[in-house]
Motif scaffolding. Structure first.
Motif, mmCIF file in Angstrom:
data_model
loop_
_atom_site.group_PDB
_atom_site.id
_atom_site.type_symbol
_atom_site.label_atom_id
_atom_site.label_comp_id
_atom_site.label_asym_id
_atom_site.label_seq_id
_atom_site.Cartn_x
_atom_site.Cartn_y
_atom_site.Cartn_z
ATOM 1 N N ASN A 57 0.822 -1.218 0.000
ATOM 2 C CA ASN A 57 0.000 0.000 0.000
ATOM 3 C C ASN A 57 0.853 1.264 0.000
ATOM 4 O OD1 ASN A 57 -2.397 -1.386 -0.099
ATOM 5 N ND2 ASN A 57 -2.833 -1.204 2.081
ATOM 6 N N GLY A 58 2.085 1.162 0.472
ATOM 7 C CA GLY A 58 2.985 2.314 0.456
ATOM 8 C C GLY A 58 3.610 2.583 -0.902
ATOM 9 N N TYR A 59 3.482 1.653 -1.837
ATOM 10 C CA TYR A 59 4.152 1.782 -3.138
ATOM 11 C C TYR A 59 3.244 1.587 -4.345
ATOM 12 C CZ TYR A 59 8.377 1.192 -0.319
ATOM 13 O OH TYR A 59 9.365 1.338 0.613
ATOM 14 N N ALA A 60 2.188 0.834 -4.192
ATOM 15 C CA ALA A 60 1.373 0.408 -5.336
ATOM 16 C C ALA A 60 0.326 1.451 -5.718
ATOM 17 C CB ALA A 60 0.680 -0.922 -5.017
ATOM 18 N N PRO A 61 -0.080 1.454 -6.991
ATOM 19 C CA PRO A 61 -1.152 2.355 -7.438
ATOM 20 C C PRO A 61 -2.543 1.829 -7.078
ATOM 21 C CG PRO A 61 -0.278 1.122 -9.289
ATOM 22 C CD PRO A 61 0.542 0.737 -8.100
ATOM 23 N N VAL A 62 -2.602 0.716 -6.367
ATOM 24 C CA VAL A 62 -3.858 0.155 -5.860
ATOM 25 C C VAL A 62 -3.711 0.022 -4.350
ATOM 26 C CG1 VAL A 62 -4.387 -1.108 -7.982
ATOM 27 C CG2 VAL A 62 -3.098 -2.237 -6.161
ATOM 28 N N ARG A 63 -4.836 -0.256 -3.680
ATOM 29 C CA ARG A 63 -4.801 -0.400 -2.224
ATOM 30 C C ARG A 63 -5.400 -1.740 -1.836
ATOM 31 N NH1 ARG A 63 -4.109 1.696 2.452
ATOM 32 N NH2 ARG A 63 -5.516 1.231 4.158
ATOM 33 N N PHE A 64 -4.684 -2.435 -0.951
ATOM 34 C CA PHE A 64 -5.194 -3.674 -0.381
ATOM 35 C C PHE A 64 -5.942 -3.366 0.909
ATOM 36 C CE2 PHE A 64 -1.457 -5.447 -2.699
ATOM 37 C CZ PHE A 64 -2.150 -6.308 -3.532
#
Length: 181
Positions: A57-64
């Motif tokens: 979540n700190g790096y991706a363009p999506v959120r888990f």
């Protein structure tokens, strides 16, 4: 483009097309661990899944995010015995027109019949790697990529290559053929 990322992008294609989730929030369902291991180990492994999601979540363009209802989940974690050859596996249950819709991630637990060493650190690395696959990443090209095989199990954050390729995938249209990227 980062070092060898063209190969990394190509390895991230499915049938020569860009394949990823369309949605921005991806829901994970983590069932109880039924294996005969201590409650402390179970808590360590649940924590590793949550930590892996927080790291991405700190790096991706999506959120888990997590859900308590398996029917609402995009990703289902399954706890299995570690095999001889793998600690984890990402299986796409549903891909429609290059859009990832449903994923199962198998995470190997300690198995007395396997030479694999399984602990909270290897679970964390394995979940990080398999969540990378679930977002559409193939295998990395540098040993410092979370997505590289053979795994360097001391890694606990995505590399510049991992982040570059993931952002590349999520900045292009789903289904785009590789030769048009």
């Amino acid at each position: 483009m980062m070092e060898n990322c063209e190969k990394y992008i190509y390895d991230s294609m499915v049938n020569g097309r860009l394949c990823r989730f369309k949605k921005n929030n991806i829901f994970i369902f983590v069932p109880p661990i039924a294996a005969n291991i201590s409650e402390a180990e179970k808590q360590d492994y649940y924590f590793a899944v949550k930590k892996a999601a927080e790291i991405w979540n700190g790096y991706a363009p999506v959120r888990f995010d997590f859900t308590e209802n398996q029917a609402n989940a995009d990703i289902v974690i399954l706890w299995t015995k570690a095999g001889i050859k793998f600690e984890g596996m990402c299986k796409f249950r549903s891909i429609v027109a290059s859009e990832i819709r449903a994923v199962t991630i198998e995470i190997g637990l300690p198995n007395p019949n396997s030479p694999k060493i399984i602990n909270k650190d290897t679970i964390l690395h394995t979940v990080l790697h398999e969540l990378g696959h679930s977002m559409g990443l193939g295998h990395g090209v540098n040993e410092n990529d979370l997505m590289f095989v053979p795994h360097k199990k001391t890694l606990s954050v995505p590399s510049e290559n991992d982040i570059f390729v993931l952002n590349f995938l999520y900045s292009h249209e789903i289904g785009t053929p590789y030769n048009e990227l």
